[in-house]
Motif scaffolding. Structure first.
Motif, PDB file in Angstrom:
ATOM      1  N   VAL A   4     -41.298-104.460   4.627  1.00  0.00           N
ATOM      2  CA  VAL A   4     -42.477-103.616   4.654  1.00  0.00           C
ATOM      3  C   VAL A   4     -43.302-103.911   3.413  1.00  0.00           C
ATOM      4  O   VAL A   4     -42.760-103.970   2.302  1.00  0.00           O
ATOM      5  N   THR A   5     -44.599-104.095   3.599  1.00  0.00           N
ATOM      6  CA  THR A   5     -45.503-104.335   2.481  1.00  0.00           C
ATOM      7  C   THR A   5     -46.591-103.272   2.482  1.00  0.00           C
ATOM      8  O   THR A   5     -47.354-103.155   3.453  1.00  0.00           O
ATOM      9  N   GLN A   6     -46.639-102.508   1.424  1.00  0.00           N
ATOM     10  CA  GLN A   6     -47.752-101.577   1.246  1.00  0.00           C
ATOM     11  C   GLN A   6     -48.748-102.276   0.343  1.00  0.00           C
ATOM     12  O   GLN A   6     -48.435-102.640  -0.790  1.00  0.00           O
ATOM     13  N   LEU A   7     -49.918-102.490   0.871  1.00  0.00           N
ATOM     14  CA  LEU A   7     -50.859-103.418   0.268  1.00  0.00           C
ATOM     15  C   LEU A   7     -51.503-102.892  -1.003  1.00  0.00           C
ATOM     16  O   LEU A   7     -52.043-103.672  -1.787  1.00  0.00           O
ATOM     17  N   ASP A   8     -51.466-101.594  -1.214  1.00  0.00           N
ATOM     18  CA  ASP A   8     -52.092-100.997  -2.389  1.00  0.00           C
ATOM     19  C   ASP A   8     -51.079-100.119  -3.107  1.00  0.00           C
ATOM     20  O   ASP A   8     -50.496 -99.233  -2.486  1.00  0.00           O
ATOM     21  N   TYR A  25     -45.738-104.766   8.297  1.00  0.00           N
ATOM     22  CA  TYR A  25     -44.298-104.869   8.446  1.00  0.00           C
ATOM     23  C   TYR A  25     -43.939-106.190   9.094  1.00  0.00           C
ATOM     24  O   TYR A  25     -44.773-106.846   9.733  1.00  0.00           O
ATOM     25  N   SER A  26     -42.703-106.568   8.935  1.00  0.00           N
ATOM     26  CA  SER A  26     -42.159-107.672   9.710  1.00  0.00           C
ATOM     27  C   SER A  26     -40.809-107.233  10.221  1.00  0.00           C
ATOM     28  O   SER A  26     -40.032-106.599   9.505  1.00  0.00           O
ATOM     29  N   ALA A  87     -50.261 -87.556  -3.827  1.00  0.00           N
ATOM     30  CA  ALA A  87     -48.804 -87.745  -3.785  1.00  0.00           C
ATOM     31  C   ALA A  87     -48.531 -89.233  -3.623  1.00  0.00           C
ATOM     32  O   ALA A  87     -49.456 -90.046  -3.591  1.00  0.00           O
ATOM     33  N   GLU A  88     -47.255 -89.579  -3.490  1.00  0.00           N
ATOM     34  CA  GLU A  88     -46.892 -90.960  -3.192  1.00  0.00           C
ATOM     35  C   GLU A  88     -46.492 -91.051  -1.728  1.00  0.00           C
ATOM     36  O   GLU A  88     -45.798 -90.175  -1.203  1.00  0.00           O
ATOM     37  N   TYR A  89     -46.921 -92.125  -1.095  1.00  0.00           N
ATOM     38  CA  TYR A  89     -46.699 -92.301   0.335  1.00  0.00           C
ATOM     39  C   TYR A  89     -45.886 -93.573   0.567  1.00  0.00           C
ATOM     40  O   TYR A  89     -46.165 -94.623  -0.019  1.00  0.00           O
ATOM     41  N   PHE A  90     -44.884 -93.441   1.438  1.00  0.00           N
ATOM     42  CA  PHE A  90     -44.006 -94.564   1.734  1.00  0.00           C
ATOM     43  C   PHE A  90     -44.069 -94.914   3.216  1.00  0.00           C
ATOM     44  O   PHE A  90     -43.911 -94.035   4.080  1.00  0.00           O
ATOM     45  N   CYS A  91     -44.261 -96.186   3.477  1.00  0.00           N
ATOM     46  CA  CYS A  91     -44.161 -96.724   4.824  1.00  0.00           C
ATOM     47  C   CYS A  91     -42.737 -97.245   4.999  1.00  0.00           C
ATOM     48  O   CYS A  91     -42.205 -97.906   4.093  1.00  0.00           O
ATOM     49  N   VAL A  92     -42.118 -96.929   6.119  1.00  0.00           N
ATOM     50  CA  VAL A  92     -40.699 -97.221   6.311  1.00  0.00           C
ATOM     51  C   VAL A  92     -40.500 -97.833   7.692  1.00  0.00           C
ATOM     52  O   VAL A  92     -41.089 -97.364   8.672  1.00  0.00           O
ATOM     53  N   VAL A  93     -39.671 -98.850   7.780  1.00  0.00           N
ATOM     54  CA  VAL A  93     -39.384 -99.492   9.059  1.00  0.00           C
ATOM     55  C   VAL A  93     -37.890 -99.451   9.329  1.00  0.00           C
ATOM     56  O   VAL A  93     -37.072 -99.576   8.414  1.00  0.00           O
ATOM     57  N   ARG A  94     -37.550 -99.223  10.574  1.00  0.00           N
ATOM     58  CA  ARG A  94     -36.155 -99.315  11.005  1.00  0.00           C
ATOM     59  C   ARG A  94     -36.107-100.196  12.238  1.00  0.00           C
ATOM     60  O   ARG A  94     -36.763 -99.906  13.244  1.00  0.00           O
ATOM     61  N   PRO A  95     -35.351-101.284  12.162  1.00  0.00           N
ATOM     62  CA  PRO A  95     -35.278-102.153  13.347  1.00  0.00           C
ATOM     63  C   PRO A  95     -34.576-101.455  14.488  1.00  0.00           C
ATOM     64  O   PRO A  95     -33.732-100.586  14.267  1.00  0.00           O
ATOM     65  N   PHE A 104     -37.777 -99.449   2.976  1.00  0.00           N
ATOM     66  CA  PHE A 104     -38.885 -98.693   2.421  1.00  0.00           C
ATOM     67  C   PHE A 104     -39.882 -99.631   1.764  1.00  0.00           C
ATOM     68  O   PHE A 104     -39.501-100.594   1.081  1.00  0.00           O
ATOM     69  N   GLY A 105     -41.161 -99.315   1.946  1.00  0.00           N
ATOM     70  CA  GLY A 105     -42.177 -99.973   1.142  1.00  0.00           C
ATOM     71  C   GLY A 105     -42.088 -99.472  -0.285  1.00  0.00           C
ATOM     72  O   GLY A 105     -41.369 -98.516  -0.592  1.00  0.00           O
ATOM     73  N   SER A 106     -42.824-100.132  -1.159  1.00  0.00           N
ATOM     74  CA  SER A 106     -42.756 -99.782  -2.584  1.00  0.00           C
ATOM     75  C   SER A 106     -43.614 -98.572  -2.926  1.00  0.00           C
ATOM     76  O   SER A 106     -43.600 -98.117  -4.066  1.00  0.00           O
ATOM     77  N   GLY A 107     -44.357 -98.066  -1.951  1.00  0.00           N
ATOM     78  CA  GLY A 107     -45.098 -96.831  -2.164  1.00  0.00           C
ATOM     79  C   GLY A 107     -46.545 -97.046  -2.554  1.00  0.00           C
ATOM     80  O   GLY A 107     -46.897 -98.051  -3.174  1.00  0.00           O
ATOM     81  N   THR A 108     -47.388 -96.084  -2.167  1.00  0.00           N
ATOM     82  CA  THR A 108     -48.792 -96.042  -2.571  1.00  0.00           C
ATOM     83  C   THR A 108     -49.065 -94.678  -3.178  1.00  0.00           C
ATOM     84  O   THR A 108     -48.827 -93.649  -2.539  1.00  0.00           O
ATOM     85  N   GLN A 109     -49.529 -94.695  -4.417  1.00  0.00           N
ATOM     86  CA  GLN A 109     -49.866 -93.438  -5.095  1.00  0.00           C
ATOM     87  C   GLN A 109     -51.303 -93.074  -4.739  1.00  0.00           C
ATOM     88  O   GLN A 109     -52.230 -93.840  -5.033  1.00  0.00           O
TER      89      GLN A 109
END
Lengths: 114, 113
Positions: A4-8, A25-26, A87-95, A104-109
């Protein structure tokens, strides 16, 4: 393998303006995708989830996300930011096929300016 | 409704001391349980997960261990803490359904001196 890549890492918006938090995501299989929010010194709260039903997912607090398979994206949006959205936001993927393995992505503040 | 409790909320421990963090879930039976660590400015790293009493899987080699003595109780332990064990520890639960999300506790902030 999934990733998962959080671009910002940081996004600033003014109160009342739209919010866009980007996530790519991939995954080798059809994944489940989630967005979580974390306020300071708190746990993660689920905002919304995508599990291969409708591609536009509505969540809590006015947030929504659109799953775009062709772009491997799952961006989070909100039409009008509120101060409490900071807040901080996380994008998360589960295959698919894994009940336990989350990436987990590294988060976006997100900062919301008055 | 289901709730998850973690304690303590914050903890300051000296290097070499033992550790015990506790997590309990209410309102559900036979949940999957997880321990994560979140380092400052980074995402979450899965440390342990459990699908039932006495069943623990470790995701990364480390100085920590986990136990599940009861269905809805998950404990994170260490015999001797290291400086590198500092961080924010989160417990989470999920049901057995593969499309179900994980639900997180409020976390424990652990500082090692």
């Amino acid at each position: 393998a999934q990733s998962v890549t959080q671009l910002d890492s940081h996004v600033s918006v003014s109160e009342g303006t739209p919010v866009l938090l980007r996530c790519n995501y991939s995954s080798s299989y059809s994944p489940s995708l989630f967005w979580y929010v974390q306020h300071p010194n708190k746990g993660l709260q689920l905002l919304l989830k995508y599990t291969s039903a409708a591609t536009l997912v509505k969540g809590i607090n006015g947030f929504e996300a659109e799953f775009k398979k062709s772009e491997t994206s799952f961006h989070l949006t909100k039409p009008s930011a509120h101060m409490s959205d900071a807040a901080e936001y996380f994008c998360v993927v589960r295959p698919s096929g894994s009940a336990r393995q989350l990436t987990f992505g590294s988060g976006t503040q997100l900062t919301v300016l008055p | 409704s289901q709730t998850i409790h973690q304690w303590p909320a914050t903890l300051v421990q000296p290097v070499g001391s033992p550790l015990s963090l506790e997590c309990t879930v209410e309102g559900t039976s036979n949940p999957n349980l997880y321990w994560y660590r979140q380092a400052a400015g980074r995402g979450l790293q899965l440390l342990f997960y459990s699908v039932g009493i006495g069943q623990i899987s470790s995701e990364v080699p480390q100085n920590l261990s986990a136990s599940r003595p009861q269905d809805r109780q998950f404990i994170l332990s260490s015999k001797k803490l290291l400086l590198s064990d500092s961080g924010f520890y989160l417990c989470a639960w999920s049901t057995g359904g593969l499309d179900q999300p994980q639900h997180f506790g409020d976390g424990t902030r652990l500082s090692i001196l």
